[in-house]
Design an enzyme around this catalytic site. Structure first.
Site, mmCIF file in Angstrom:
data_model
loop_
_atom_site.group_PDB
_atom_site.id
_atom_site.type_symbol
_atom_site.label_atom_id
_atom_site.label_comp_id
_atom_site.label_asym_id
_atom_site.label_seq_id
_atom_site.Cartn_x
_atom_site.Cartn_y
_atom_site.Cartn_z
ATOM 1 N N PHE A 72 -0.356 5.643 -0.508
ATOM 2 C CA PHE A 72 -1.392 6.202 0.362
ATOM 3 C C PHE A 72 -1.250 7.712 0.509
ATOM 4 C CE2 PHE A 72 -2.286 6.652 5.174
ATOM 5 C CZ PHE A 72 -3.550 7.159 4.955
ATOM 6 N N ILE A 73 -0.095 8.164 0.969
ATOM 7 C CA ILE A 73 0.111 9.602 1.180
ATOM 8 C C ILE A 73 0.246 10.322 -0.155
ATOM 9 C CG2 ILE A 73 1.666 11.337 2.160
ATOM 10 C CD1 ILE A 73 2.340 9.250 4.354
ATOM 11 N N TYR A 116 14.350 -0.194 8.660
ATOM 12 C CA TYR A 116 13.541 0.823 7.984
ATOM 13 C C TYR A 116 13.901 2.210 8.500
ATOM 14 C CZ TYR A 116 9.537 3.945 7.430
ATOM 15 O OH TYR A 116 8.744 5.036 7.177
#
Length: 341
Positions: free
Chosen positions: A12-13, A155
């Site tokens: 996405f980025i 994460y």
């Protein structure tokens, strides 16, 4: 022509960043594994746009950053001027189900990148971290100079570990390094596992949405094109080891290395309820809400102090949530008019 190596280029980025860099005349080497964590077709479509718009300026490379020798070979071949490391296993909740993928993709992948950069030093090494690194901190807005010792998910722990790893390489080998801490990025071409995508899909299909912590959540929502503009501006803000270890107040620059961490956020903590309202306005449909307790690993609020970003670049993200959500909904309707979600 300067060369930028971007890992996670089909993400996405990464897609939005590569698109901006190509528009500005950079040669881009884009590395992505095209993993099946979410739709591979979506990632392939992103790469196809980059290939079409970038023409000869975009070189896609399919492979895992954690594979030994992949990055070393690319660094040796292309000698990138800049390296932007975005490839990672993302998602707080999935890290509870499959922590090994985070160990391999985030920690081992970053190690391989650092080894390649040590062998073929770029002018500037830039790596993505996360606002989740602030963990249990409750003092807001979050400032880069605050301690961040109590991560709430695996994460977040892996991303904070990559900050420490990169600092050690910056200190030992003089690698100029900037870490970004991103804050809830959203916008067109977003990931299907993100709240905006899931909410929009459910609302348009007349299905209820799961709203955690009974809606009592706040996030610093950052529009993706604002984010990548900030990254591009930081390319030439190359950290230097400070003389005598003296660092100016408010700067996160290390006293012993050319290493810095920078928040990239909208400097606004928006209630989740307001975010949902923006989706309702953009879709013209009232959401059915399934109120649920907070999920393991989540934090109730995030809020970026982006003063250091402004100080370094003169830039501040500026897109309002209502405008950004409307842009996403327009993209979603356009894309999935010809595709199956």
């Amino acid at each position: 022509m300067q060369t930028v190596l971007v890992t996670g280029s089909a993400g996405f980025i990464g897609f939005h960043l590569c698109r901006l860099l190509l528009q500005q005349g950079y040669q881009v080497v884009g590395v992505d594994a095209l993993t099946n964590y979410y739709s591979v077709a979506l990632k392939q479509d992103r790469h196809a746009i980059l290939a079409k718009e970038g023409q000869e300026g975009f070189l896609p490379v399919i492979g895992k950053v954690e594979d030994p020798q992949l990055l070393n070979g690319l660094f040796a071949r292309h000698k990138p001027d800049y390296v932007i490391h975005l490839a990672a296993q993302a998602g707080v909740r999935y890290s509870i189900e499959n922590p090994r993928s985070y160990l391999e993709g985030n920690i081992i992948g970053t190690f391989e990148l650092l080894e390649a950069a040590r062998a073929y030093p770029p002018r500037h090494l830039l790596l993505a971290s996360t606002s989740s690194a602030y963990g249990a901190n409750t003092t807001m807005p979050y400032q880069e100079t605050e301690r961040a010792d109590h991560q709430m998910s695996f994460y977040a722990a892996t991303k904070k570990s990559t900050e420490s790893m990169a600092h050690s390489y910056a200190h030992l080998y003089g690698l100029p390094t900037t870490m970004f801490r991103f804050f809830t990025v959203y916008g067109p071409w977003g990931r299907p596992d993100m709240a905006l995508f899931k909410f929009t899909k459910a609302i348009l299909e007349g299905k209820p949405i799961d709203v955690y912590n009974h809606g009592d959540m706040k996030r610093d929502f950052t529009y993706v094109t604002d984010l990548v503009e900030a990254i591009q501006l930081l390319l030439d803000v190359v950290p230097q080891r400070p003389e005598n270890g003296v660092v100016e107040d408010g700067d996160s620059l290390s006293p012993v290395a050319p290493w810095r961490v920078v928040n990239i956020g909208n400097s606004d903590s928006v209630p989740l309820t307001s975010f949902i309202t923006a989706i309702e306005v953009a879709t013209g449909i009232k959401a059915q809400q399934n109120l649920m307790p907070i999920q393991a690993g989540d934090v109730p609020a995030t809020w970026a102090d982006a003063a250091l970003l402004r100080r370094l670049t003169g830039y501040a993200p500026k897109t309002d949530v209502t405008e950004g959500v409307a842009q996403f909904v327009d993209w979603y309707r356009s894309y999935y008019g010809d595709h199956s979600p």
